[in-house]
Design an enzyme around this catalytic site. Structure first.
Site, PDB file in Angstrom:
ATOM      1  N   GLU A 247       5.060 -19.074 -31.524  1.00  0.00           N
ATOM      2  CA  GLU A 247       6.110 -18.042 -32.229  1.00  0.00           C
ATOM      3  C   GLU A 247       5.710 -16.649 -30.883  1.00  0.00           C
ATOM      4  O   GLU A 247       4.694 -16.305 -30.879  1.00  0.00           O
ATOM      5  CB  GLU A 247       5.498 -16.998 -33.299  1.00  0.00           C
ATOM      6  CG  GLU A 247       6.714 -16.579 -33.732  1.00  0.00           C
ATOM      7  CD  GLU A 247       8.392 -17.394 -34.760  1.00  0.00           C
ATOM      8  OE1 GLU A 247       9.951 -15.959 -35.070  1.00  0.00           O
ATOM      9  OE2 GLU A 247       7.728 -18.601 -34.361  1.00  0.00           O
ATOM     10  N   GLU A 278      14.000 -12.451 -26.653  1.00  0.00           N
ATOM     11  CA  GLU A 278      12.813 -13.291 -25.650  1.00  0.00           C
ATOM     12  C   GLU A 278      13.242 -14.437 -25.328  1.00  0.00           C
ATOM     13  O   GLU A 278      13.031 -14.827 -24.285  1.00  0.00           O
ATOM     14  CB  GLU A 278      12.041 -13.758 -26.881  1.00  0.00           C
ATOM     15  CG  GLU A 278      11.506 -12.307 -27.494  1.00  0.00           C
ATOM     16  CD  GLU A 278      11.067 -12.608 -29.548  1.00  0.00           C
ATOM     17  OE1 GLU A 278      10.843 -11.209 -30.158  1.00  0.00           O
ATOM     18  OE2 GLU A 278      11.119 -13.508 -29.384  1.00  0.00           O
ATOM     19  N   ASP A 431       9.985 -14.384 -38.344  1.00  0.00           N
ATOM     20  CA  ASP A 431       8.926 -15.001 -38.789  1.00  0.00           C
ATOM     21  C   ASP A 431       8.853 -15.619 -40.272  1.00  0.00           C
ATOM     22  O   ASP A 431       8.224 -17.018 -40.550  1.00  0.00           O
ATOM     23  CB  ASP A 431       7.634 -13.827 -39.577  1.00  0.00           C
ATOM     24  CG  ASP A 431       7.208 -13.090 -37.457  1.00  0.00           C
ATOM     25  OD1 ASP A 431       6.887 -14.058 -37.074  1.00  0.00           O
ATOM     26  OD2 ASP A 431       7.175 -11.834 -38.027  1.00  0.00           O
TER      27      ASP A 431
END
EC number: 2.7.1.147
Length: 447
Positions: A247, A278, A431
Site C-alpha cells: 500500500e 501517488e 486502506d
C-alpha cells in the site's frame, strides 16, 4: 491462497456479497495512532492565519504547516508530510490531542487494513509495528501483536480534516479531504521489519500487507537504499504462493519513489494499492507516461490513469520474460476505482472493485448501507480508455456500473463511486478500499 477466496453470491450495482472464508493468517507492517480533528480549528488554535499556499516536501515549522495545509486544502487533495522538528511537533501534537473534538483511531496503512480484515471474526491478523498503549487499546481482539512490537510510547499522526465547501477567510475547499503530518521515527526506520520476518514462520499467513515505505522520507539516502534492500530480502523469505500487497502513500521524494520502483520492490510484491496523487507522482519519478502532467485538474482522466496503470504492469509486472510477481493494481480516487490485473492470475475482479466502491461510500458516511440521499455521482458519464492509443469510448450504464476492457494481456475493471456529500471521516478510506478489494479478490493457485 484458497482460504482468502470469496464466492461471489450476487452482484448488483454497488452491492456484493461473499461467502465467509475460513480462518486466515494476515500479516502487516506499519502502525500508529491517528489523532483526527478539524485542520482549520487546530491551525486557528495555534494562532495561524491562512496566507499563500505553498507545498513543502518536509515541514520544519508551524509556518510550513500553515502553507502546506492551505496549498492542499485549496486543491481538495490529500497529502502526507514529515515534520522534522521534534519539539515543535510534540507541542502541536499535545494541543491536537487535548482538543475537545479530537478523536483517536488506529492509524498506519497496514494497521488500518489489518483492522478492517479483523472485523471478520474468522480472520486472524498479525500486526508488526510500533504499538504503544493507546494503539494496543484501540486494536481489534483478532489482531495479534508480538511482544517485541510493544513499546511504551505511541507514534502519533495528526490528521487535519476539512469538509467540501469549508471556508477559512478567502480559502475554500472544493472537496472534503485531509492533510497528514507526523514526526514518526519508528515507522520511518521500519524498526519492526525484523520482528515481522521472524514471526512469519510461526504465524503462516495467507496474505501479507506491507506499507510505510513513504515514512522513510525523513531518513538519509544511504539508509533508504539499505533498508529497501532489506525489505526485498525479507519479502523473498515469504513462502511462495503467499501474495504480498504493498500500500503506497503520499510522497515527495522522487528519488525514493524511483528506487522503490526500480530496486526490485515492485517486482517482489504481488499487488499494489494507490490513489491519484501517488499514481501521478510514481509516473513522474520513474519517467512513465503523462509524467509531464504537473497535477490533476479535477477528476483524474480515466484514459490517462489507464495508460499509467498499463505501463506499470507492462514495465514492472509479471510476464514470461521478467522475474516479477506484480500482477494486480487497485487504483482509487474520489469519483471512481480501477482494478488492473495481468490476465491469468486473478479472478472475481468485478466483485472486488464493486466492494471497494461500496465501502468508500458507506465508511465516509458512517452508514451500514448506502443512503442515496447522502451520496452523489461525480464520475465521468463517458470516457476514453486510453490517451496514448486508439482506446475505446465508454458510456456508463447505471444498470451495469462495472465496466471491463482489455489491453495486451491486462484486464481493467472500472466502477464509479457514490461519493458521500457530508463525510464523517475521510482518513483511512483508501486502506478500507484496498482491504475490501483484497478480501473479495481470488488469486489463482499457480500465482
Amino acid at each position: 491462497m484458497k482460504s482468502l477466496r470469496c464466492v461471489r453470491l450476487f452482484v448488483t450495482p454497488w452491492t456484493v456479497a461473499c461467502q465467509a472464508p475460513p480462518s486466515v493468517g494476515f500479516s502487516s507492517v506499519n502502525a500508529c495512532v491517528d489523532v483526527v480533528l478539524s485542520g482549520v480549528k487546530l491551525l486557528q488554535a495555534l494562532g495561524l492565519s491562512p496566507g499563500n499556499g505553498k507545498d513543502h516536501s518536509e515541514l520544519h515549522s508551524r509556518n510550513d504547516l500553515e502553507e502546506a495545509f492551505v496549498h492542499f486544502m485549496g486543491k481538495g487533495a490529500a497529502a502526507e508530510r514529515f515534520f522534522s522538528d521534534k519539539e515543535t511537533f510534540h507541542d502541536i501534537a499535545q494541543v491536537a490531542s487535548e482538543f475537545p473534538e479530537a478523536q483517536h483511531y488506529v492509524g498506519g496503512n497496514a494497521a488500518l487494513i489489518g483492522q478492517k480484515f479483523a472485523a471478520n471474526s474468522d480472520l486472524k491478523v498479525l500486526l508488526c509495528g510500533p504499538v504503544g498503549p493507546k494503539l494496543h487499546e484501540l486494536l481489534d481482539d483478532n489482531v495479534f501483536v508480538p511482544p517485541e512490537s510493544l513499546q511504551e510510547v505511541d507514534e502519533f499522526h495528526l490528521i487535519l480534516e476539512y469538509q467540501a465547501g469549508e471556508e477559512w477567510d478567502q480559502l475554500k475547499a472544493p472537496h472534503a479531504n485531509r492533510f497528514i503530518f507526523s514526526h514518526d521515527l519508528s515507522n520511518g526506520a521500519m524498526n519492526m521489519l525484523e520482528v515481522f520476518v521472524s514471526s512469519l514462520e510461526e504465524f503462516q499467513p495467507d496474505l501479507v500487507v506491507l506499507s510505510g515505505l513513504h515514512m522513510m522520507e525523513g531518513q538519509s539516502k544511504e539508509f533508504q537504499r539499505k533498508r529497501l534492500l532489506e525489505v526485498v530480502t525479507s519479502i523473498s523469505d515469504i513462502p511462495t504462493g503467499v501474495p504480498v500487497h504493498l500500500e503506497l502513500a503520499s510522497m515527495t521524494n522522487k528519488e525514493l519513489m524511483s528506487t522503490i520502483v526500480h530496486q526490485q520492490v515492485f517486482p517482489a510484491v504481488t499487488s499494489l494499492g494507490l490513489n491519484e496523487q501517488e499514481l501521478l507522482f510514481l509516473s513522474q519519478s520513474a519517467s512513465g507516461p503523462h509524467s509531464s502532467l504537473s497535477s490533476w485538474n479535477g477528476v483524474p482522466d480515466v484514459g490517462v490513469v489507464s495508460d499509467i496503470l498499463f505501463w506499470i504492469l507492462k514495465e514492472h509486472g509479471k510476464s514470461e520474460s521478467r522475474a516479477s510477481d506484480l500482477s494486480r493494481i487497485h487504483f482509487h480516487t474520489l469519483a471512481y476505482h480501477i482494478l488492473a490485473t495481468v490476465d491469468g492470475h486473478w479472478a472475481n475482479q468485478l466483485a472486488a472493485v464493486a466492494a471497494g466502491a461500496r465501502v468508500a461510500a458507506t465508511q465516509a458516511c458512517a452508514t451500514e448501507t448506502i443512503d442515496t440521499r447522502r451520496v452523489s455521482l461525480k464520475a465521468p458519464h463517458e470516457f476514453m480508455t486510453s490517451r496514448l492509443e486508439a482506446g475505446s469510448r465508454v458510456v456508463l450504464n447505471p444498470n451495469e456500473p462495472v465496466v471491463e476492457w482489455h489491453r495486451e494481456g491486462v484486464s481493467f475493471h472500472f466502477t464509479p463511486v457514490l461519493v458521500c456529500k457530508d463525510p464523517v471521516r475521510t482518513v483511512g478510506l483508501g486502506d478500507a478500499i484496498s482491504a475490501e478489494g483484497l478480501f473479495y479478490s481470488e488469486v489463482h493457485p499457480h500465482l
